[in-house]
Design a protein around this motif. Structure first.
Motif: not given
Length: 615
Positions: A4, A425-427, A431-432, A435
């Motif tokens: 990002q 954020l959940t990853i 990968e995200i 949100t």
């Protein structure tokens, strides 16, 4: 991992600095009466003049009328924050001043005639009222004028050494304007510019001033000029905060610089409170001086260029040598194993080195979480993934756009990143996957279905997660004035903070329903359970481990809340003065603890991991 783009957010930094100022002394200044400090050189009134975060400097006067500390002969002190007054007691130390009550300690370290407070990644600079460093250029003495002449005469060598041409610089200056002369620099400013008399000071080691271009009472352009004889830490922090590769600058010489007043400077474009800011920053090694010119407003205005061309720095080569650069320095090393007998229990720590050193710039920012064979590290707003073995081997990195402070992991392999004024954020697998804008600072339970959100001095809130959506609701399990930090284990909630009655640091332990089970710490300064600032708590099969960042200690409590004992950082890790910030329990029952430690040669600060067993 997906990368990002990272952008600087000066508005958020300013908000945090303002908040830190308001909260800073409330914890440390309490009580009355101290031992006599008669004869101390620190007696008098100290005014906060600037605040620095991540290499970026703000003027305290930008967001408050007064922030000062008065140190008195009887050992008491007062902090004036606009119309608010806090009282406390103080004493002189080898490095400066210590302000304290029964539990909290606030250190003010002296450097170059100033006092500095480090607080949550923010450095506040205080100047003594009436001291030489606070004397403006209008009242400079004849001795100072003599020093100026000597410095000016000897500056040619230093400028030549840094690739400048003094003769060309002199020819380009328009000396027809008003002359503003300081010890370390001077400038001729044309009509339309005025000096800000409230933001100006001069000494042999620090010269700063501000020029403003106004339309009526409105300031259209503001130019701050500073030259400070200091170590190279602030300059190097600024390089990092500006996204400049130091190796590319110094070794590859692939970073463009501009000659400002005879000193090569890097250029950084940012915003502050919605206004554009252009900053030039340079380092003159021979004199040990960092120079900075910050322009707020429409800096493309021709008036700015005309003004800057009339600036000249006057720096004397004293033979100073800066710390080695990180790639030149000696990497952190310690014995592979340390142990400490606490009561009848032997606690052992094993150093787990990174395959390549992990450098830290914000020493408070380190957080870790474990998923399977991977250890995740959140540091300086970058998420690192490592393979955990005898060494930590880097697998991937993710640079984060917003600012993140907390890292959690659940049993399904999801990571949760949260931070003040940033979306959660959940990853998963780099990968995200989700949100959530309404969730900022929080930690999430290992089940992945709920968590707890908090902010210093506010009531906690319960976070509920349903698939990719998260929501929060009030959860007043503790009075708002008590809340400092929240942590979760499989079976308990831990909230650390200050007891409003005793003013002692404590850890409150709750069950999953929010019912208080026990209280840890909450003892006066000097007691065996006297705590400073708890940064993390983990639960093991034998009890609870608490990390105390301020005291540089690790505390061990049994499951019933009774104290087994504690170990200092030097005993358990072989470190000098770390910030112990984070811990995670592994499936085998051992605990990984993360901290930051300066290298012996000051070339860098490293993030370091230990595996602790025996409890």
């Amino acid at each position: 991992m997906k990368k990002q783009k990272k952008e600087n957010s000066f508005k958020r930094g300013s908000v945090l600095i303002g908040f830190c100022i308001l909260c800073l002394l409330a914890a440390a200044l309490a009580g009355c009466g101290g031992k006599s400090m008669k004869g101390s050189k620190y007696l008098g009134k100290w005014n906060a003049v600037s605040a620095e975060m991540s290499g970026m400097e703000f003027s305290v006067s930008d967001f408050m009328d007064e922030f000062s500390i008065i140190l008195k002969e009887d050992g008491t002190c007062e902090a004036h924050i606009d119309d608010e007054v806090e009282t406390g007691k103080w004493e002189e130390t080898e490095t400066g001043v210590k302000i304290k009550d029964s539990t909290e300690t606030l250190e003010m370290n002296e450097k170059d005639g100033h006092l500095y407070i480090e607080y949550e990644g923010v450095s506040f600079r205080f100047e003594k009222e009436g001291s030489e460093s606070a004397v403006s250029s209008d009242s400079a003495s004849a001795d100072t004028e003599s020093v100026k002449a000597e410095v000016s005469a000897s500056s040619a060598g230093a400028e030549k050494e840094s690739g400048t041409d003094e003769a060309a610089s002199a020819e380009s200056r328009d000396t027809s304007g008003t002359h503003m002369e300081m010890t370390l620099w001077d400038i001729y400013y044309p009509e339309g510019w005025t000096e800000n008399e409230d933001d100006k000071g001069d000494s042999e080691t620090n010269s700063y001033g501000r020029l403003e271009y106004k339309q009526g009472e409105e300031v259209l352009l503001s130019v701050g000029i500073t030259a400070t004889v200091e170590d190279c830490g602030g300059y190097r922090d600024f390089l990092h905060a500006s996204g400049i590769d130091a190796h590319a600058l110094v070794v590859d010489k692939s970073v463009e610089q501009e000659n400002i007043g005879g000193v090569p400077c890097i250029v950084s474009e940012t915003t502050s409170w919605g206004e554009p800011v252009l900053t030039y920053m340079g380092r003159d090694v021979g004199s040990g001086t960092t120079v900075k010119v910050s322009i707020t407003g429409e800096y493309s205005d021709p008036e700015v260029d005309k003004l800057i061309k009339n600036l000249a720095f006057h720096l004397e080569d004293t033979g100073n040598e800066d710390y080695p650069w990180p790639w030149e320095g000696e990497v952190f090393s310690t014995d592979s194993e340390h142990s400490k007998m606490i009561a009848d229990t032997t606690i052992t720590s094993v150093w787990v080195p990174f395959e390549e050193p992990l450098l830290a710039y914000d020493i408070f920012s380190g957080r870790i979480a474990s998923v399977g064979e991977s250890l995740y590290v959140l540091l300086d707003n970058v998420l690192y993934e490592y393979t955990l073995g005898e060494k930590l081997t880097l697998k991937s990195t993710m640079e984060l756009e917003d600012d993140y402070e907390e890292l959690s992991a659940d049993q399904n392999g999801n990571l949760y990143l949260t931070g003040f004024m940033s979306p959660m954020l959940t990853i998963k697998d780099g990968e995200i996957t989700a949100t959530n804008d309404d969730i900022d600072q929080a930690v999430i339970h290992s089940s992945g279905t709920w968590g707890i959100s908090w902010f210093f001095g506010s009531e906690p809130e319960k976070v509920t997660i349903d698939g990719s959506k998260a929501s929060k609701e009030a959860w007043p399990i503790l009075p708002e004035e008590s809340v400092g930090t929240a942590r979760l284990s499989e079976n308990h909630i831990f909230i650390s903070g200050t007891d409003p009655e005793s003013q002692n640091e404590a850890i409150w332990v709750f069950d999953m329903e929010g019912n208080q089970q026990m209280e840890l710490g909450n003892q006066e300064y000097g007691g065996e359970q006297s705590l400073g600032s708890i940064t993390d708590v983990v639960e093991t099969e034998n009890g609870f481990i608490g990390l105390d960042g301020n005291m540089r200690e690790i505390f061990f409590w049994k499951s019933d809340g009774s104290l087994l004992g504690s170990a200092e950082d030097s005993e358990l890790f072989g470190t000098e003065y770390p910030w112990i910030s984070t811990a995670v329990r592994l499936p085998d029952g051992t605990v990984l603890i993360g901290l930051t430690e300066d290298r012996a040669d000051n070339s860098a600060t490293e993030f370091v991991i230990y595996r602790v067993s025996g409890f």
